[in-house]
Each structure stands twice: as structure tokens, then as C-alpha cells.
Enzyme design. Sequence first.
Site, PDB file in Angstrom:
ATOM      1  N   SER A   1       9.915   1.695  13.593  1.00 36.41           N
ATOM      2  CA  SER A   1      10.984   2.290  14.513  1.00 36.41           C
ATOM      3  C   SER A   1      10.735   3.587  14.943  1.00 36.41           C
ATOM      4  CB  SER A   1      12.294   2.389  13.378  1.00 36.41           C
ATOM      5  OG  SER A   1      12.699   1.212  13.361  1.00 36.41           O
TER       6      SER A   1
ATOM      7  N   SER B   1       9.827  -7.996  15.906  1.00 38.08           N
ATOM      8  CA  SER B   1      10.199  -6.836  15.791  1.00 38.08           C
ATOM      9  C   SER B   1      11.424  -6.359  16.266  1.00 38.08           C
ATOM     10  CB  SER B   1       8.955  -5.873  16.413  1.00 38.08           C
ATOM     11  OG  SER B   1       8.829  -6.195  17.674  1.00 38.08           O
TER      12      SER B   1
ATOM     13  N   ASN C   1      13.923  -7.666  13.651  1.00 36.37           N
ATOM     14  CA  ASN C   1      13.862  -7.204  12.378  1.00 36.37           C
ATOM     15  C   ASN C   1      13.450  -5.865  11.922  1.00 36.37           C
ATOM     16  OD1 ASN C   1      14.734  -9.718  11.340  1.00 36.37           O
ATOM     17  ND2 ASN C   1      12.763 -10.490  12.249  1.00 36.37           N
ATOM     18  N   TYR C   2      12.774  -5.087  12.911  1.00 37.92           N
ATOM     19  CA  TYR C   2      12.063  -3.866  12.289  1.00 37.92           C
ATOM     20  C   TYR C   2      12.388  -2.713  13.312  1.00 37.92           C
ATOM     21  CZ  TYR C   2       8.862  -6.626   9.720  1.00 37.92           C
ATOM     22  OH  TYR C   2       8.332  -7.394   8.675  1.00 37.92           O
ATOM     23  N   LEU C   3      13.268  -3.113  14.545  1.00 41.22           N
ATOM     24  CA  LEU C   3      13.459  -1.644  15.430  1.00 41.22           C
ATOM     25  C   LEU C   3      14.898  -1.449  15.190  1.00 41.22           C
ATOM     26  CD1 LEU C   3      11.321  -2.842  18.390  1.00 41.22           C
ATOM     27  CD2 LEU C   3      10.956  -1.397  16.560  1.00 41.22           C
TER      28      LEU C   3
END
EC number: 5.6.2.1
Length: 795
Positions: free
Chosen positions: A625, A749, A752-754
Site C-alpha cells: 500500500s 495486489s 488483496n494488498y492495496l
Amino acid sequence: MGTRETSGDDGIVLNFDCDSHKHKDKHKDREHRHKEHKKDKEKDREKSKHSNSEHKDSEKKHKEKEKTKHKDGSSEKHKDKHKDRDKEKRKEEKIRASGDAKIKKEKENGFSSPPLIKDEPEDDGYFAPPREDIKPLKRPRDEDDADYKPKKIKTEDTKKEKKRKLEEEEDGKLKKPKNKDKDKDKKVPEPDNKKKKLKKEEEQKWKWWEEERYPEGIKWKFLEHKGPVFAPPYEPLPENVKFYYDGKVMKLSPKAEEVATFFAKMLDHEYTTKEIFRKNFFKDWRKEMINEEKNIITNLSKCDFTQMSQYFKAQTEARKQMSKEEKLKIKEENEKLLKEYGFCIMDNHRERIANFKIEPPGLFRGRGNHPKMGMLKRRIMPEDIIINCSKDAKVPSPPPGHKWKEVRHDNKVTWLVSWTENIQGSIKYIMLNPSSRIKSSELGYSVSVFTPPSLSNPPLALGLLQGEKDWQKYETARRLKKCVDKIRNQYREDWKSKEMKVRQRAVALYFIDKLALRAGNEKEEGETADTVGCCSLRVEHINLHPELDGQEYVVEFDFLGKDSIRYYNKVPVEKRVFKNLQLFMENKQPEDDLFDRLNTGILNKHLQDLMEGLTAKVFRTYNASITLQQQLKELTAPDENIPAKILSYNRANRAVAILCNHQRAPPKTFEKSMMNLQSKIDAKKEQLADARRDLKSAKADAKVLKDAKTKKVVESKKKAVQRLEEQLMKLEVQATDREENKQIALGTSKLNYLDPRITVAWCKKWGVPIEKIYNKTQREKFAWAIDMADEDYEF
DNA sequence: ACTGGCACTTAGCAACAAAGGG
DNA sequence: CCCTTTGTTGCTAAGTGCCAGT
């Protein structure tokens, strides 16, 4: 270890003893694995011979999920098998692209036949009014969610609902209280329901939020669903489709035939040529045979499945050729099924279920070099199924003549259905769809989805079960942001620790932080493909270069991570890290653990001490992030137009995907589509040139004539040129984007990640419509963020 | 402390659906 | 409108991390 310890450290010596045990055991275990390893290596070496250069060139290779090793040129002792395999591998690479699709298609995709489950009539029944004794515990809400209005409607109302609503109105929606009281809940009378569906919807939605938030591990109070949809039963082959053994026709028993068809459907796939696959398959297949068959069929190579294979291909083809009506009919049937089984009621809210269909039987194909590939994934029967629902819910009925393995009422978990799978013995679940919120109701009038709620206030009230969790995940990552400097300083200190364990922990953490490696839990050997994460790295996975390409202290990583995706990277590290690594590697075999005194448990425990809720994976979230945010800041040029901005966004996203090593196989048609695009660009260029020429001559005319009409012409030509320029530029941007994205997968991403609020803020700030970045599903999933983030949001 | 079991998140690819081009 | 291309959804494997039991 003593030997590799820093001298004079008692602690270390002590450690050594225990350690050596561990070490020994591991070592032993690994012995045979190591052998396998070598084989692989050999294979790979051969494979990659032609270009053993790094990264870029070999990327393709990585794709195939096989292990590719560079080092270790030693083992030359393996024979034929390897060769074959080697070949297979290469083949696989290629074939993957071509053959796959076809084959797969024939797989039963579901539902040609009606589900076994019997349904119950009423829809209305769906909503079981909460019992009085069950009271929703609400978690405090800090914000006002009143703004959020759902549109769905349905089912009858409950008193509670109404009451709640009333309450809300009275209080001015803000209540935060854990449970205000349920007593209160009871009082309101209920108004009529059918008419005001809209209203009702709102209520429902609202209520749903409220009830969703329970304290202490309680996930729901009421849960009702229809159970799973089973795979369609096996349909025997028509008589004219023959199977041959050793050149002779052979009629198989139904069970044996079914399993044979699984293999036949995969025939074009390269893995049916793999030794392990064939061996596993054959073994399991034989288990399904009747004695007579077992006696005859003793060699897989003598089996001829080609007629079966052709039959399935023909079927696929036929399906493709179906008329519109037929296709439509199928579609409608699927929709019906979805309506019926695809939703559940959780605390008065109708929720979409992610995977309500039970996985059909077939041959297991793990990813990468999986030791169990080819094993039979058995058919799941009602007797295997555990149903989870609330006590006051209507329990789904098993298919006629069957019963469930168990019905339980566990509201500490979110799953509706579970069963144990036979390959790894792990549990599979049916759970809710993460993006699902209100979906159209069965009544059909509800509006599609979820209109972006008034952007006004509702702060985080919007999190749904998953959404809220998601949100929490990013909040944890943001907390890390606040103390990451401290943590970094600390692990740098720890590089100097006297204790080996601490040093290892510190170096591992450094990798996790700097390189976004996964934690690397231990795995059972022989049960899964040989992949690693940070804590499970082995000596053979890194190479130390005191100097490389003009840089000092370079660590070269090369290992297979999750899903057997290769991680290859050359990273300059600090001298102290480098020295530590040398120390950790002293006197170890390639197959020994790099961090022999560390595991994820130890690491996470330590992290927990540094910050509440901190675990290894938080670093991935945090780094992903923060990278997005930085990159966006860096790459976005204020003056650029929207397509260029989007390109910038994608580039920032790409930076994250690269950090997290999210790769994909280049699309099969990549080259071709690239060429198409290029020719479009060329065409556009020509058009543009023409238009410019026209413009020029129009201008010339205008100069001479100077009348209004010619001026107008000039204007319109100008516009045409502009339009073309824009189009051209858009195409060019697209080409760049696509090229850069060739083997990078952005989706993971993004999903799930940002922290979605970063994206939302960026869109708002630059006036980029959110739809350009998030598709519908994503917008649903991130509704909370879309709603709460303004352009000033800072991760 | 260690281990295995459990629940839940993360992952890439194939199938499918929608959009776009001739 | 048909066919290809591109975007979306479905599928299910493979991770993480916690917890209970030893």
C-alpha cells in the site's frame, strides 16, 4: 552450529545443542527430498541451458511452474527418467497454451443434470424471524450508517427490523453502543410490509450492518441456507465409445469408466505424460476397478482412451454449436440454481454465497511439481457434508435417500458447509462471497446492486463481514506505518545480537520487510510441491556475491514460492546482513534451512510484541500500500489526460505487483494481440497524417478565401485532427501498458494488498472515474472505501 | 515449546460473457 | 450479425496464523 556461531557466545553454544537436533532431523527428512531436488535441478538445468541468463530472458521459464535451478551443476547421475521428464516439461510449456483450453472445456462444468438436492418451496420461509432469545449483540459503531441505503427488498419484515429502524430514527442514527438493548427492540409494532419494499430494504440493510458486528468471535446469530449443490452424477458413455486395452475392446465397469474419463479428458494435457501423474492416477484408478479389470489392466501405457477423448471433444464442440435458445435455456437454469442455492440468510440479510457448488470429482492437479498430481479427487456425497446453520433455522434437507454427516450450529465460524477433501485431507468450505452485498432479490425488483451510497457520511459503517475485516487489515497496516521506523531500527540492532536466533529473526524480518517475502510456514514433506517462504528458505535458495555488476553485497534469490511461482531477484543488502548470511550458511548443506533457528511461530510472536496485531503478512500489506501511494505521487502528472493518468496508475500498481512477485503466464495470444494493436496504431497514424494534410489545405483555402464557410471547415478539420491525436495517444498508451504488463498480474495486489482508499482518493483528486480503475465487482468489494475516502486520504 | 487441525486469505488460470471489429 | 478479442467470474489450490492439546 557451534562452529558457525560467533565465537565466545554462550547462548549460542547452548542453542547449538538443541539446534542440532532439529537440524539433524530436518536434514534426515530432507534427504530423499534432496534427491528429488537434484533431479529437478538437472532437468531444469538442461531446460534452461540455452539461456541461463537471468531474469528477463528466463522469465518464460519461470512461468511454467517447474523448478528451475541455476546452481548445482553437479548431479549428473540421473538417467532416462529425467530425460523424459525433461522433455515433458518443455512440452508442457508449450502445450499449456494450446491444449489446455480444449480439454478443460469438456469437463463437466456443472450442471447438466439437476441437483440432487431437493428444494423446499417457499421463499418466504427464507427469512426466519429471529427468536426472541437470540439477541443481536451489536458492536459499537462509530459512525453513522444511516446514509447507506440499500436497495434490496425482500421478505417480510420483522419486528425487530422495524423497531430498530425506529430506534435509529429516534436516536439520530448514531448509536454506537454495543447493544443498546434488545428490549427496546421488541417494542415497535410493525407496519405493513409488502408495500414498501424499498423502505424495507433499507431497513434490512441497515439492520444487517448492525447485526453483523458482533463481539467476541460471534459471527452471526441467524444463519439459514439450502445446502450445497452436488456435482451432477456420472453419465455412462454411449455404447459406441470404446475403450481399448492392449488393442482389444474392453467394457469398463461404471466406476472404472468414470475415472477413465477423467484421464481421457486430460489427454492433450502434458501432465498426463508425467511419470508421477500417471503413477498416481493409475494407482487410484485401479482402486476403482472390479477384480476382473484389475487383473487385466496392469499397464497404463496399454490403455487407449482416444475414443473417449474424441467423444468429449465432440461434445464440447456440440455445446459450442448449440442454438441460441438452447444456450439461453441453460443460462436460465443456472440462474435458477443460483437463486435457489446461491444465497443464504445471515442475520436477516440475504447474502451471496461464493461457492455453493461442491467440487466435482476428477484428477487432482496441484500446482508446480506436485507429488500428488494425478490422484483421484473423489466424489463428495451428502454423507461427507457438515452443515452449519443456526438452531432456529430450517436445516437444508439432504438429497433423497441420503443424510448429512453432521449438522452443527457453530456461530463462531463463517462457513455454511464443509467437507474433508481426500487428497490432502484438508477441509473445504462453502462461505460467503466476499464481494457480495445486497444482490438483487428473488423478487426481482430490487435494483441491481448497491448504488454508491450517498457519499455523505457513512464512514465505516459500510463494512460487511468481509469488508470490515478487510478494512481492519489495512488499519493494522497503517498502524505499522507508525512504528515501522522503530521496528527497522530494532532489527538492524538485532543483526548484531549475540544470539543466533535473534540474528536470524532480524535478517528474516529484513527480507520480509524489504522484499515483501511471505512468512514461509513449514510444510509437510512429500505432501505438497516443494515451495518456500522466508522462514523456510534453504541455503540452496540464495547465492551470495560480495560483488556483482558493480554492486557490493548482493544476494541472489532463486526459489519457488506460493503456487510454485519462481522468485528470482538480485538484491544488494547491507554489509551486516551479508555477513550474517555467510554465517548462517557456514557448514550447511544446500538443502539445510537457512534460518535453522527460526520459524513463523517464533517470528510472529516477536512481531506481536513489537506491535499488537503485527504478523509477517502485515508487512506485505503495508509495503504494497505504501508503495502504491508513493508511486502514485511520483508518477501522476497533473496535466496529463485521463488515459495517461490511468497508465500512471497501472504503473504504480505494477510496481506493487512486482514487489509482491505477482506473475502470470503471458497470455497465449499476447504476441498476436500486440501486433494487432500495433497495426491499429499504424492505421491511426496514417489517418492522422491525412487529416493533417486536409487541415493544412483547408487553412490555405481559408487564407485565400477568408469566408465564414472555409473557416468553419478549418475548425472542423482541426477538431478531427485533435480527435485523431487523442485516439492515437490512447492506443499508444494502451500498447505501452500492455507490453509492460505482459507477465505481471495486477489483480491480486489490487484485490488483496492495496488499501482501496488510496485509489479512491487518487481518483477523486485527479477526476478519474473510479470505474476506470475498479470494475463492478471490485467496486462492490470496496464500497466501504469508495464511500469513506476523500481525496486527502493518506494511508 | 511443538504439533496438527482448523478457519480464513491469497493466488493464478481457465471458462465464460461482453465488447469490439469487419 | 458473426467472429475474435478482451474483461470478468469461477474454480480451487496453496498460503497464513491461531489455538488447543500434549
